[in-house]
Design a protein around this motif. Structure first.
Motif, PDB file in Angstrom:
ATOM      1  N   UNK A 145       0.411  -0.689  -0.362  1.00 30.74           N
ATOM      2  CA  UNK A 145      -0.167   0.082  -0.095  1.00 30.74           C
ATOM      3  C   UNK A 145       0.524   1.107  -0.076  1.00 30.74           C
ATOM      4  N   UNK A 146       0.510   2.118  -1.194  1.00 30.06           N
ATOM      5  CA  UNK A 146       1.053   3.161  -1.034  1.00 30.06           C
ATOM      6  C   UNK A 146       1.135   4.337   0.378  1.00 30.06           C
ATOM      7  N   UNK A 147       2.345   4.326   0.820  1.00 34.05           N
ATOM      8  CA  UNK A 147       1.773   5.116   1.783  1.00 34.05           C
ATOM      9  C   UNK A 147       2.463   7.187   1.138  1.00 34.05           C
ATOM     10  N   UNK A 148       3.666   6.979   0.734  1.00 34.28           N
ATOM     11  CA  UNK A 148       4.656   8.216   0.442  1.00 34.28           C
ATOM     12  C   UNK A 148       4.285   7.514  -0.987  1.00 34.28           C
ATOM     13  N   UNK A 149       3.802   9.195  -1.634  1.00 30.54           N
ATOM     14  CA  UNK A 149       3.798   9.160  -3.466  1.00 30.54           C
ATOM     15  C   UNK A 149       5.087   9.754  -3.937  1.00 30.54           C
ATOM     16  N   UNK A 150       5.909  10.208  -3.067  1.00 26.58           N
ATOM     17  CA  UNK A 150       6.789  10.988  -3.615  1.00 26.58           C
ATOM     18  C   UNK A 150       7.429  11.853  -2.454  1.00 26.58           C
ATOM     19  N   UNK A 151       9.094  11.734  -1.995  1.00 26.81           N
ATOM     20  CA  UNK A 151       9.899  11.404  -1.162  1.00 26.81           C
ATOM     21  C   UNK A 151      11.281  11.991  -1.439  1.00 26.81           C
ATOM     22  N   UNK A 152      11.398  13.135  -1.090  1.00 24.25           N
ATOM     23  CA  UNK A 152      12.940  14.164  -2.121  1.00 24.25           C
ATOM     24  C   UNK A 152      13.248  14.380  -0.659  1.00 24.25           C
ATOM     25  N   UNK A 153      14.350  13.874  -0.779  1.00 27.20           N
ATOM     26  CA  UNK A 153      15.673  13.225   0.329  1.00 27.20           C
ATOM     27  C   UNK A 153      16.957  13.468  -0.486  1.00 27.20           C
ATOM     28  N   UNK A 154      18.169  13.654   1.023  1.00 25.61           N
ATOM     29  CA  UNK A 154      19.175  12.638   0.768  1.00 25.61           C
ATOM     30  C   UNK A 154      18.858  10.942   0.332  1.00 25.61           C
ATOM     31  N   UNK A 155      18.145  10.514   1.251  1.00 23.30           N
ATOM     32  CA  UNK A 155      17.816   9.037   1.231  1.00 23.30           C
ATOM     33  C   UNK A 155      16.762   8.544   2.675  1.00 23.30           C
ATOM     34  N   UNK A 156      16.819   7.198   2.581  1.00 22.52           N
ATOM     35  CA  UNK A 156      16.004   7.464   4.302  1.00 22.52           C
ATOM     36  C   UNK A 156      16.516   5.295   4.370  1.00 22.52           C
ATOM     37  N   UNK A 157      16.361   5.611   6.099  1.00 23.67           N
ATOM     38  CA  UNK A 157      16.753   3.997   5.916  1.00 23.67           C
ATOM     39  C   UNK A 157      15.411   3.585   7.474  1.00 23.67           C
ATOM     40  N   UNK A 158      16.288   2.061   7.123  1.00 24.28           N
ATOM     41  CA  UNK A 158      14.906   1.329   7.990  1.00 24.28           C
ATOM     42  C   UNK A 158      15.974   0.739   8.706  1.00 24.28           C
ATOM     43  N   UNK A 159      15.945   0.942  10.478  1.00 22.95           N
ATOM     44  CA  UNK A 159      15.883   0.461  11.427  1.00 22.95           C
ATOM     45  C   UNK A 159      15.570  -0.888  12.348  1.00 22.95           C
ATOM     46  N   UNK A 160      16.145  -1.565  12.675  1.00 20.97           N
ATOM     47  CA  UNK A 160      16.267  -3.128  14.118  1.00 20.97           C
ATOM     48  C   UNK A 160      16.075  -1.840  15.178  1.00 20.97           C
ATOM     49  N   UNK A 161      15.342  -2.623  15.769  1.00 21.89           N
ATOM     50  CA  UNK A 161      15.751  -1.986  17.296  1.00 21.89           C
ATOM     51  C   UNK A 161      17.345  -2.036  17.609  1.00 21.89           C
ATOM     52  N   UNK A 162      17.939  -2.892  17.720  1.00 19.69           N
ATOM     53  CA  UNK A 162      19.202  -2.619  17.292  1.00 19.69           C
ATOM     54  C   UNK A 162      19.825  -1.853  17.150  1.00 19.69           C
ATOM     55  N   UNK A 163      19.681  -1.466  16.003  1.00 19.11           N
ATOM     56  CA  UNK A 163      20.614   0.057  15.162  1.00 19.11           C
ATOM     57  C   UNK A 163      19.777   1.212  15.594  1.00 19.11           C
ATOM     58  N   UNK A 164      18.996   0.902  16.766  1.00 18.86           N
ATOM     59  CA  UNK A 164      18.301   2.397  16.295  1.00 18.86           C
ATOM     60  C   UNK A 164      18.949   3.231  16.930  1.00 18.86           C
ATOM     61  N   UNK A 165      20.177   2.899  18.085  1.00 20.71           N
ATOM     62  CA  UNK A 165      20.879   4.442  18.302  1.00 20.71           C
ATOM     63  C   UNK A 165      22.122   4.163  17.654  1.00 20.71           C
ATOM     64  N   UNK A 166      22.277   4.050  16.364  1.00 17.46           N
ATOM     65  CA  UNK A 166      23.476   4.132  15.489  1.00 17.46           C
ATOM     66  C   UNK A 166      22.829   4.661  14.485  1.00 17.46           C
ATOM     67  N   UNK A 167      22.703   4.662  13.496  1.00 14.31           N
ATOM     68  CA  UNK A 167      23.371   5.692  12.178  1.00 14.31           C
ATOM     69  C   UNK A 167      21.502   6.706  12.194  1.00 14.31           C
ATOM     70  N   UNK A 168      20.273   5.520  12.889  1.00 14.94           N
ATOM     71  CA  UNK A 168      19.176   5.770  12.932  1.00 14.94           C
ATOM     72  C   UNK A 168      19.340   7.113  13.958  1.00 14.94           C
ATOM     73  N   UNK A 169      20.001   7.372  15.010  1.00 14.18           N
ATOM     74  CA  UNK A 169      19.562   7.960  15.213  1.00 14.18           C
ATOM     75  C   UNK A 169      20.398   9.687  15.122  1.00 14.18           C
TER      76      UNK A 169
END
Length: 257
Positions: free
Chosen positions: A137-161
């Motif tokens: 299901x489409x949630x964002x038709x267009x995201x203009x950005x430098x990038x996007x990331x999907x993080x696990x709880x284990x990684x949430x304090x790293x680049x995500x934070x």
């Protein structure tokens, strides 16, 4: 009840501190090959322990890290004393990585695993233009950005934070979807998603706005589509000292200045 284990192996990064620690520990404790061991003592920093977790995925081997690197968020304090007792009483943390499936501009498909995060980055001076779908299901038709990331709880304090994403408790059945320098929509700051969902990101205008995808340290260039979901059939195990458990460390990070 103390953990029962047969043998340990020392694995060290190339850093001088890690190499010296490996020599010190090998002189004190019996050190077998990684193939023979059921516990791997990883000496280095967070990047090195991530390598060990990838290397031991689905092997049943336990990884016990001691910090001989710079940050060491995933690591236990280094000490040459009482190592076998510390391992015997350590807390087990099971980790299910993310599975990243990419399709590049040539139609080639590649699959990589990520313990921390899957990230997409613009490849040139042009911002990335992305379409985001969750379970089809489409949630964002267009995201203009430098990038996007999907993080696990284990990684949430790293680049995500660092990208101003939320810190997730280790036990939370969630993933954090976090934009990197979002231009449009300006007010979108990301989303918390159930760990069971599949996230699909399509690259719009891929020739004009090329994008790379990275699963931890594995990079795929010029992707046109990326699918990410939890790999329930893959498990790595990390040990942490009970008085400084990984879960406690993540919780404590939320109360720092």
């Amino acid at each position: 009840m103390p953990r029962q284990f047969r043998a340990i192996a020392f694995a060290a990064s190339t850093a001088d501190e890690a190499q010296i620690a490996s020599q010190e520990l090998s002189a004190r404790y019996e050190n077998v090959s990684a193939e023979e061991a059921d516990v791997i003592v990883a000496l280095g920093g967070d990047g090195f322990v991530l390598q060990m977790l990838h290397a031991t995925m689905n092997s049943g081997k336990l990884v016990y890290g001691m910090n001989r690197g710079s940050v060491g968020f995933l690591m236990n304090e280094y000490s040459i004393e009482n190592l076998l007792e510390r391992i015997a009483h350590a807390v087990e943390n099971s980790i299910h990585p993310l599975k990243m499936e990419t399709e590049d501009e040539h139609g080639d498909i590649r699959v990589e695993l990520a313990i921390n995060e899957v990230a997409l980055f613009r490849q040139s001076y042009q911002t990335a233009k992305l379409r985001v779908l969750v379970d089809g299901r489409q949630r964002l038709a267009e995201l203009i950005c430098d990038g996007v990331l999907l993080s696990t709880p284990a990684g949430s304090t790293a680049y995500n934070f660092s990208a101003h994403g939320p810190i997730l408790p280790l036990e939370a059945p969630l993933m954090a979807l976090t934009p990197i320098s979002a231009f449009r929509p300006r007010r979108w700051r990301g989303a918390l998603l159930p760990e069971r969902v599949r996230v699909e990101i399509e690259v719009l205008e891929p020739r004009k706005r090329p994008v790379n995808a990275v699963a931890d340290n594995k990079e795929v260039k010029s992707v046109v589509r990326v699918k990410v979901e939890q790999a329930k059939d893959h498990t790595a195990w990390l040990l942490s000292d009970p008085d400084h458990s990984w879960s406690d460390r993540i919780l404590a990070e939320q109360f720092l200045d």
